[in-house]
Design a protein around this motif. Structure first.
Motif, PDB file in Angstrom:
ATOM      1  N   LYS A  16      33.488-117.817   5.414  1.00 38.82           N
ATOM      2  CA  LYS A  16      33.718-118.956   5.732  1.00 38.82           C
ATOM      3  C   LYS A  16      35.027-119.649   5.521  1.00 38.82           C
ATOM      4  CE  LYS A  16      32.200-119.485   0.904  1.00 38.82           C
ATOM      5  NZ  LYS A  16      31.343-120.233  -0.296  1.00 38.82           N
ATOM      6  N   THR A  17      35.244-120.918   6.104  1.00 41.03           N
ATOM      7  CA  THR A  17      36.331-121.660   5.980  1.00 41.03           C
ATOM      8  C   THR A  17      36.027-122.983   5.148  1.00 41.03           C
ATOM      9  OG1 THR A  17      37.209-120.855   8.174  1.00 41.03           O
ATOM     10  CG2 THR A  17      38.327-122.700   7.207  1.00 41.03           C
ATOM     11  N   ALA A  18      36.809-123.111   4.102  1.00 34.87           N
ATOM     12  CA  ALA A  18      36.541-124.216   3.448  1.00 34.87           C
ATOM     13  C   ALA A  18      37.685-125.148   3.310  1.00 34.87           C
ATOM     14  CB  ALA A  18      36.574-124.200   1.744  1.00 34.87           C
ATOM     15  N   CYS A  19      37.360-126.559   3.693  1.00 32.54           N
ATOM     16  CA  CYS A  19      38.476-127.562   3.997  1.00 32.54           C
ATOM     17  C   CYS A  19      38.166-128.815   3.206  1.00 32.54           C
ATOM     18  CB  CYS A  19      38.297-127.783   5.582  1.00 32.54           C
ATOM     19  SG  CYS A  19      39.553-128.974   6.234  1.00 32.54           S
ATOM     20  N   CYS A  31      35.004-133.354   2.530  1.00 36.22           N
ATOM     21  CA  CYS A  31      35.124-131.599   2.428  1.00 36.22           C
ATOM     22  C   CYS A  31      34.014-131.068   3.610  1.00 36.22           C
ATOM     23  CB  CYS A  31      34.408-131.291   1.170  1.00 36.22           C
ATOM     24  SG  CYS A  31      35.280-131.783  -0.212  1.00 36.22           S
ATOM     25  N   SER A  32      34.421-129.886   4.047  1.00 38.61           N
ATOM     26  CA  SER A  32      33.618-129.297   4.949  1.00 38.61           C
ATOM     27  C   SER A  32      33.735-127.903   5.016  1.00 38.61           C
ATOM     28  CB  SER A  32      34.235-129.473   6.228  1.00 38.61           C
ATOM     29  OG  SER A  32      33.704-128.672   7.595  1.00 38.61           O
ATOM     30  N   THR A  33      32.668-127.292   5.160  1.00 36.42           N
ATOM     31  CA  THR A  33      32.633-125.727   5.202  1.00 36.42           C
ATOM     32  C   THR A  33      32.060-125.011   6.736  1.00 36.42           C
ATOM     33  OG1 THR A  33      32.247-125.654   3.020  1.00 36.42           O
ATOM     34  CG2 THR A  33      31.667-123.367   4.098  1.00 36.42           C
ATOM     35  N   ALA A  54      36.839-127.254  11.048  1.00 35.14           N
ATOM     36  CA  ALA A  54      37.022-127.805   9.719  1.00 35.14           C
ATOM     37  C   ALA A  54      37.739-129.112   9.695  1.00 35.14           C
ATOM     38  CB  ALA A  54      37.325-126.599   8.796  1.00 35.14           C
ATOM     39  N   PHE A 330      32.094-126.634  -3.347  1.00 38.59           N
ATOM     40  CA  PHE A 330      32.215-125.320  -2.932  1.00 38.59           C
ATOM     41  C   PHE A 330      31.954-124.137  -3.766  1.00 38.59           C
ATOM     42  CE2 PHE A 330      35.676-128.310  -0.894  1.00 38.59           C
ATOM     43  CZ  PHE A 330      35.206-127.812   0.396  1.00 38.59           C
TER      44      PHE A 330
END
Length: 331
Positions: A16-19, A31-33, A54, A330
């Motif tokens: 996953k990519t957390a932003c 925030c976005s995943t 993201a 997150f």
């Protein structure tokens, strides 16, 4: 046009990519995943697509245009060799256009999120494994963090490979009994071990990565499965030795070295099956090591690094608010 006072932090992992986007006052947060962005696992094209998705997600949430972004700081799993950095910087330049950015290995945003001082050691055990040491003088010591063949050890994928190895040996009668032989086919949507073997073989040995085998290994170990217990214990021992020897290489083995641990395999280890052997072995090399689990998601460290790249430090109250948002979103 509004001034470029927004910054973005990105934690690009294997799954996953957390932003996280914030303004410099901390009054706007998004925030976005999305899916993974480790180019070694997902490929560069998919990795860049997920990074862009993201960023577009967080910008869309609060109506920010790309040209209003002052800096993007990315901690990326798979940023290991100089060739990786050249590839990622080229891909990110095309993907981000004129937005200023910096990319580092993801272990450094973990360090930024959790380290009390600007020196010490960090060990990540998530989808993969990585570790590094930073001296008080700022000198860095690290490992290649590639595959077992090239000297690395640990992480979820490696744990799954070892578990499968022992399960197939059990099934073939060449190894010790383990409940993995009964539980793995159902988890991986197969009728039996033979079907699972063919699924893995026909997928160029990638099929099993779609299933959370590491969680099963921990669960069975907690229930007393001897093989699973040994797999986890040996992984902790090996990683403890590796970090201990890396600290010796840095010349800090006699100091109270701060050691930050992060990643899903450490985080899910409620019974200390991995942590206990890791700490025991590490302390044979660095007796006064001060070990702590990272409490803040790495993307929080990426946001702090993004602000620092613009020469700014967010006020403490703002930092605490952002830390709370990051943990709620997150963790």
């Amino acid at each position: 046009m509004r001034s470029k006072h927004y910054v973005i932090g990105i934690d690009g992992g294997g799954t996953k990519t957390a932003c996280m986007l914030v303004d410099m006052e901390g009054s706007a947060v998004a925030c976005s995943t999305v899916g993974g962005s480790n180019h070694q696992i997902d490929g560069l094209s998919a990795a860049m697509e997920n990074v862009c998705q993201a960023i577009d997600d967080v910008c869309g949430q609060i109506g920010v245009k790309r040209e209003e972004i002052g800096f993007v700081f990315l901690g990326m799993a798979g940023a290991d060799m100089q060739e990786d950095f050249a590839l990622l910087r080229s891909g990110l330049k095309r993907a981000l256009g004129e937005i200023p950015f910096e990319v580092v290995n993801d272990l450094w945003i973990v360090f930024s999120s959790a380290a009390e001082d600007d020196w010490g050691a960090v060990s990540i055990c998530g989808t993969g494994s990585n570790m590094a040491v930073k001296t008080r003088e700022g000198k860095l010591y690290s490992v290649r963090a590639l595959r077992y063949t090239l000297g690395n050890y640990g992480g979820g994928h490696h744990l799954a490979e070892i578990a499968l190895h022992h399960a197939f040996r059990c099934e073939e009668g060449t190894g010790e009994y383990t409940r993995l032989v009964e539980e793995l086919p159902a988890l991986c949507q197969c009728k039996n071990m033979q079907e699972l073997a063919m699924c893995i073989y026909n997928s160029n040995y990638r099929y099993y990565r779609d299933y959370n085998i590491p969680r099963m290994v921990f669960d069975l170990a907690e229930q007393g499965d001897a093989v699973c217990l040994r797999i986890i214990e040996e992984m902790g021992q090996e990683m403890g030795e590796m970090l201990g020897r890396l600290i010796i290489r840095s010349g800090m083995e006699k100091l109270p070295v701060p050691v930050v641990l992060a990643g899903s395999q450490y985080a899910k280890d409620a019974k200390g099956l991995l942590l206990r052997p890791f700490v025991e072995v590490l302390k044979t090399y660095v007796p006064d090591a001060r070990i702590r689990l990272a409490e803040d998601p790495p993307v929080f460290g990426a946001v702090m690094d993004a602000a620092a790249a613009l020469g700014k430090r967010l006020p403490e109250e703002t930092r605490e608010n952002l830390r709370l948002v990051a943990r709620q979103t997150f963790s």
